[in-house]
Design a protein around this motif. Sequence first.
Motif, PDB file in Angstrom:
ATOM      1  N   GLN A 195      -4.432  19.689  -3.364  1.00 58.60           N
ATOM      2  CA  GLN A 195      -4.657  19.202  -2.005  1.00 58.60           C
ATOM      3  C   GLN A 195      -5.719  18.109  -1.920  1.00 58.60           C
ATOM      4  O   GLN A 195      -6.191  17.790  -0.842  1.00 58.60           O
ATOM      5  CB  GLN A 195      -5.073  20.367  -1.102  1.00 58.60           C
ATOM      6  N   LEU A 196      -6.096  17.543  -3.064  1.00 58.65           N
ATOM      7  CA  LEU A 196      -7.116  16.496  -3.059  1.00 58.65           C
ATOM      8  C   LEU A 196      -6.457  15.125  -2.958  1.00 58.65           C
ATOM      9  O   LEU A 196      -5.751  14.698  -3.871  1.00 58.65           O
ATOM     10  CB  LEU A 196      -7.961  16.577  -4.335  1.00 58.65           C
ATOM     11  N   ALA A 197      -6.706  14.438  -1.853  1.00 57.45           N
ATOM     12  CA  ALA A 197      -6.128  13.103  -1.661  1.00 57.45           C
ATOM     13  C   ALA A 197      -6.906  12.049  -2.432  1.00 57.45           C
ATOM     14  O   ALA A 197      -6.334  11.138  -3.022  1.00 57.45           O
ATOM     15  CB  ALA A 197      -6.102  12.744  -0.183  1.00 57.45           C
ATOM     16  N   GLY A 198      -8.238  12.164  -2.397  1.00 55.27           N
ATOM     17  CA  GLY A 198      -9.053  11.158  -3.054  1.00 55.27           C
ATOM     18  C   GLY A 198     -10.474  11.194  -2.546  1.00 55.27           C
ATOM     19  O   GLY A 198     -10.903  12.165  -1.907  1.00 55.27           O
TER      20      GLY A 198
ATOM     21  N   SER B 108       0.840  -1.194   0.000  1.00 52.32           N
ATOM     22  CA  SER B 108       0.000   0.000   0.000  1.00 52.32           C
ATOM     23  C   SER B 108       0.876   1.245   0.000  1.00 52.32           C
ATOM     24  O   SER B 108       2.051   1.195   0.375  1.00 52.32           O
ATOM     25  CB  SER B 108      -0.915   0.006   1.229  1.00 52.32           C
ATOM     26  N   LYS B 109       0.285   2.381  -0.404  1.00 47.94           N
ATOM     27  CA  LYS B 109       1.036   3.638  -0.457  1.00 47.94           C
ATOM     28  C   LYS B 109       0.307   4.782   0.231  1.00 47.94           C
ATOM     29  O   LYS B 109       0.614   5.945  -0.022  1.00 47.94           O
ATOM     30  CB  LYS B 109       1.311   4.024  -1.919  1.00 47.94           C
ATOM     31  N   GLY B 110      -0.662   4.455   1.099  1.00 47.11           N
ATOM     32  CA  GLY B 110      -1.403   5.537   1.740  1.00 47.11           C
ATOM     33  C   GLY B 110      -2.060   5.116   3.034  1.00 47.11           C
ATOM     34  O   GLY B 110      -2.423   3.945   3.220  1.00 47.11           O
ATOM     35  N   LEU B 111      -2.204   6.074   3.940  1.00 46.80           N
ATOM     36  CA  LEU B 111      -2.894   5.871   5.216  1.00 46.80           C
ATOM     37  C   LEU B 111      -4.079   6.823   5.290  1.00 46.80           C
ATOM     38  O   LEU B 111      -3.922   8.036   5.178  1.00 46.80           O
ATOM     39  CB  LEU B 111      -1.955   6.148   6.388  1.00 46.80           C
ATOM     40  N   THR B 112      -5.280   6.253   5.462  1.00 43.02           N
ATOM     41  CA  THR B 112      -6.477   7.073   5.638  1.00 43.02           C
ATOM     42  C   THR B 112      -6.769   7.231   7.118  1.00 43.02           C
ATOM     43  O   THR B 112      -6.844   6.244   7.853  1.00 43.02           O
ATOM     44  CB  THR B 112      -7.693   6.428   4.951  1.00 43.02           C
TER      45      THR B 112
ATOM     46  N   LEU C  81      -4.143  10.529   3.905  1.00 41.94           N
ATOM     47  CA  LEU C  81      -5.452  10.964   3.437  1.00 41.94           C
ATOM     48  C   LEU C  81      -6.291  11.311   4.661  1.00 41.94           C
ATOM     49  O   LEU C  81      -6.676  10.424   5.431  1.00 41.94           O
ATOM     50  CB  LEU C  81      -6.143   9.869   2.621  1.00 41.94           C
ATOM     51  N   LEU C  82      -6.537  12.597   4.875  1.00 47.25           N
ATOM     52  CA  LEU C  82      -7.188  13.058   6.101  1.00 47.25           C
ATOM     53  C   LEU C  82      -8.646  13.422   5.832  1.00 47.25           C
ATOM     54  O   LEU C  82      -8.943  14.370   5.101  1.00 47.25           O
ATOM     55  CB  LEU C  82      -6.434  14.263   6.670  1.00 47.25           C
TER      56      LEU C  82
ATOM     57  N   ASP D 162       3.706  18.178   2.394  1.00 50.08           N
ATOM     58  CA  ASP D 162       3.201  17.986   1.033  1.00 50.08           C
ATOM     59  C   ASP D 162       2.533  16.637   0.819  1.00 50.08           C
ATOM     60  O   ASP D 162       1.745  16.481  -0.123  1.00 50.08           O
ATOM     61  CB  ASP D 162       4.349  18.132   0.027  1.00 50.08           C
ATOM     62  N   ARG D 163       2.846  15.654   1.654  1.00 47.67           N
ATOM     63  CA  ARG D 163       2.289  14.311   1.452  1.00 47.67           C
ATOM     64  C   ARG D 163       1.003  14.093   2.236  1.00 47.67           C
ATOM     65  O   ARG D 163       0.481  12.974   2.269  1.00 47.67           O
ATOM     66  CB  ARG D 163       3.323  13.247   1.798  1.00 47.67           C
ATOM     67  N   ALA D 164       0.484  15.138   2.853  1.00 46.38           N
ATOM     68  CA  ALA D 164      -0.808  15.074   3.541  1.00 46.38           C
ATOM     69  C   ALA D 164      -1.838  15.838   2.716  1.00 46.38           C
ATOM     70  O   ALA D 164      -1.624  16.998   2.369  1.00 46.38           O
ATOM     71  CB  ALA D 164      -0.700  15.681   4.937  1.00 46.38           C
TER      72      ALA D 164
END
Length: 426
Positions: A273-276, A170-174, A214-215, A244-246
């Motif tokens: 700034q849109l994570a998803g 994985s490459k992301g933490l929600t 991803l906040l 930048d990675r948030a």
Amino acid sequence: MQLTTENIQESNSRYVALHQKFFATLASQLEDGGISVEKILSKIRSFQIAVPSWALGAGGTRFGRFGIGGEPRSLEEKIEDIGLLAKLTKSTDAVSLHIPWDIPSDYEAIMQLAKCHNIGFDAVNSNTFQDYGQEKSYKFGSLSHNDPKVREQAVAHNKQVIEVGEKLGSKGLTVWLADGSNFPGQQSFRRALDNTFESLQKIYASMPEDWKLLLEYKPYEPNFYSTVIPDWGTSHLLCRQLGDRAKVLVDLGHHLPNTNIEQIVGILLGQNQLAGFHFNDSKFGDDDLTTGSIKPYQLFLIFLELVAGTEDGCQSWESISWMIDASHNTKDPLEDLMQALVAIKIAYAKSLLVDRVKLTMYQLNGDVVMAQEILQKAFLTDVRPLLKEARLQSGGALEPISIYRQHEIRKQLIQKRGENTRATGL
């Protein structure tokens, strides 16, 4: 549960003649209008939406939950279900895991199983909104808690989630927080936000360099007086301070009624700034209904902003994460997810039909009527033949729900797993 390529081809043969008739008519109309059908089909085929591990069982409310039978009893069975969705719809290629509900017992075996189903691992999701046997309770918050030991426990959990995700690729933490208050005076707004930022800093520092945070935000529930991250502005503020990675995760249901979500998406895209997304739909609040079942026009307008923002170079399409987040309640979860995947792609396909050159001209000239006509023309076009053709070209089913029912997949699942099984999680 057996559903072979031959089964799908046999089913398609029943519908292909009628499909080709409708597709040829639409393709001719689009090409006459200067739209490349092949380019649109290519984009539809490549657009994949992750399925969350928690959405494969029956949903519920605070008042009750009604099982459907045959629910996946393990992470392995959840991956099998997602593999079935992938085979039928050709619209999903990843699972988004929720920890601790879905911690693999054998990472190598899980990765091998996922590979067999052509499934990868999208962002992993932490859980500090429930008590599930941890030493300190999250009754009065987690990352925002007044007790530093509770905050340390919540940070440690998020670090554990990162470790799980790393092992799976994985490459992301929600991160979504239920933290907040139900009564005036219960907590200090400023202290709660400061504590949250301090906790997030520790989590952010623990992420690999090629990961993103991803906040999420949510205006209410389970706390109904205040939430620590109530809106996109607060999430955006925290992300800017973190690095930048948030970036901000937009859950379509996490808004007050009639919120202009497409405007929020446009602003976030403009700021990179849109994570998803967590895709769902709502009528009154955070209902987590089937995507596109209530507000299909809003979903179309959201994709219009996405296509425009990414084509204008604000943010790359590949940098955005796409996930479903739904509570099925009275539906078969697999059928509901198939409906959601189709609805998302319908909105996307319609947004690709918008003549943005003319739209921009009308906007600049203040021609409100013609600007609306441009949008209505695209939205009212029946793009389902495009989706079916994209599935057909990829080896999927022309009518996924029909073949699912023809082969009595739910009945097979009940026979294999039992009538009273319950998926892990909510």
